[in-house]
Scaffold this active site. Structure first.
Site, short mmCIF file in Angstrom:
data_model
loop_
_atom_site.label_atom_id
_atom_site.label_comp_id
_atom_site.label_asym_id
_atom_site.label_seq_id
_atom_site.Cartn_x
_atom_site.Cartn_y
_atom_site.Cartn_z
N LYS A 133 -7.25 -0.23 -19.34
CA LYS A 133 -6.04 0.33 -18.74
C LYS A 133 -6.43 1.34 -17.64
O LYS A 133 -5.78 1.40 -16.59
CB LYS A 133 -5.20 1.03 -19.82
CG LYS A 133 -3.91 1.69 -19.34
CD LYS A 133 -2.83 0.68 -19.06
CE LYS A 133 -1.50 1.35 -18.68
NZ LYS A 133 -0.79 1.93 -19.81
N ASN B 95 -2.45 3.48 -9.24
CA ASN B 95 -1.79 4.78 -9.16
C ASN B 95 -2.09 5.54 -7.87
O ASN B 95 -1.16 5.91 -7.15
CB ASN B 95 -2.12 5.62 -10.40
CG ASN B 95 -1.18 5.34 -11.54
OD1 ASN B 95 -0.10 5.89 -11.62
ND2 ASN B 95 -1.60 4.47 -12.45
#
Length: 312
Positions: A196, A204
């Site tokens: 992740k 991001n």
């Protein structure tokens, strides 16, 4: 079945609460600000679920209950310190956040043998402010991966095996699976969390810096940056005994970016709303871990500097 106690009034926590309401799982919410706690959730099929009123302050939890902390890593220490006096019965604590570093904070405050679960979810949720108050919108169907980092090695290979040596943790996982399915047990949860992290490390900061939706990350103009981030991530992860392949990491990033294409990343939203970002727990974590091993990671280092330089 134990009761779920959800800390904060964020999107994912509110989604868990709403899904618990819909599926008959007992729960309570404990937002930092009662005024911004969502009152309902809107599902993708157009249905709406009203949330029960939130609780203003912590209570002592029985051992059979579950405390879920779906907060930012930088908010975790304060939350755990607030709840610590109410955890005397040692209920299961679930950490659910982007980025890394939460396990170290929890072990420091709770101890290395506390009944702890680490989780990461791909469910999408957005907290929306309207004239009638705050709502949460379910934006993407996903799954939650969960594991027990404090259980003695070797980790149990299955949930059935976990239930033999840590029935409290297995019961908590079963409750979460009923509240917001599917919840998938991972015997190597740290590998899942690093996976992740690899996705977050690309999507991001790039979406935040360029003010774009996730899908635009797949464009050729970002290819060199994507590849550099993934190569640096792989070097660092492998230095800590995790087995990653840079090409596969990059392919997974592209797959997630396309699957969540219409979404705005959490870091994009933090920047857009003038909030503190999680850059230290994402690319900053890669930089910190690289520094300990003497590995140069110029791309990740630059991203940390650039995101921190954005005006809030």
């Amino acid at each position: 079945m134990g009761k779920l106690h959800i800390v904060g009034g964020g999107a994912i926590g509110s989604l868990i609460a709403a899904s618990s309401q819909k599926n008959g799982v007992p729960y309570d919410c404990y937002p930092r600000d009662m005024k911004t706690m969502p009152s309902c959730a809107h599902w993708q099929n157009g249905q709406t679920t009203a949330l029960k009123p939130a609780k203003p302050s912590p209570i002592v939890l029985p051992k059979s209950d579950v405390l879920i902390i779906p907060l930012k890593v930088y908010q975790l220490k304060a939350a755990l310190l607030q709840w610590l006096p109410y955890l005397t019965q040692q209920p299961t604590v679930v950490l659910l956040h982007n980025g890394m570093g939460g396990l170290e904070i929890a072990r420091d405050l709770l101890g290395g043998d506390y009944p702890l679960l680490l989780a990461t979810t791909s469910h999408g949720a957005l907290k929306v402010s309207t004239s009638s108050g705050f709502h949460v919108k379910y934006t993407g169907v996903g799954a939650t991966q969960i594991g027990a980092p404090n259980v003695n090695k070797p980790s149990p290979q299955s949930l059935a095996a976990l239930s033999q040596i840590a029935p409290q943790l297995a019961s908590a996982i079963a409750t979460l699976d009923k509240a917001l399915p599917p919840v998938q047990y991972q015997n190597n949860i740290l590998k899942a969390l690093w996976t992740k992290l690899s996705v977050n490390a690309v999507i991001n900061p790039l979406t935040a810096l360029h003010n774009i939706q996730n899908k635009h990350i797949a464009k050729p103009e970002f290819e060199q940056s994507r590849i550099s981030i993934c190569n640096e991530f792989t070097q660092v992860a492998d230095a800590y005994g995790l087995d990653f392949d840079a090409l596969s990491v990059h392919e997974n990033v592209l797959s997630v970016a396309k699957a969540t294409g219409e979404n705005y990343s959490s870091m994009h939203q933090d920047v857009a709303h003038g909030r503190q970002t999680e850059i230290d727990a994402i690319n900053g974590y890669i930089v910190d871990m690289a520094t300990k091993k003497g590995i140069p990671v110029p791309e990740n280092t630059l991203l940390v500097e650039r995101v921190k330089a954005l005006k809030l």
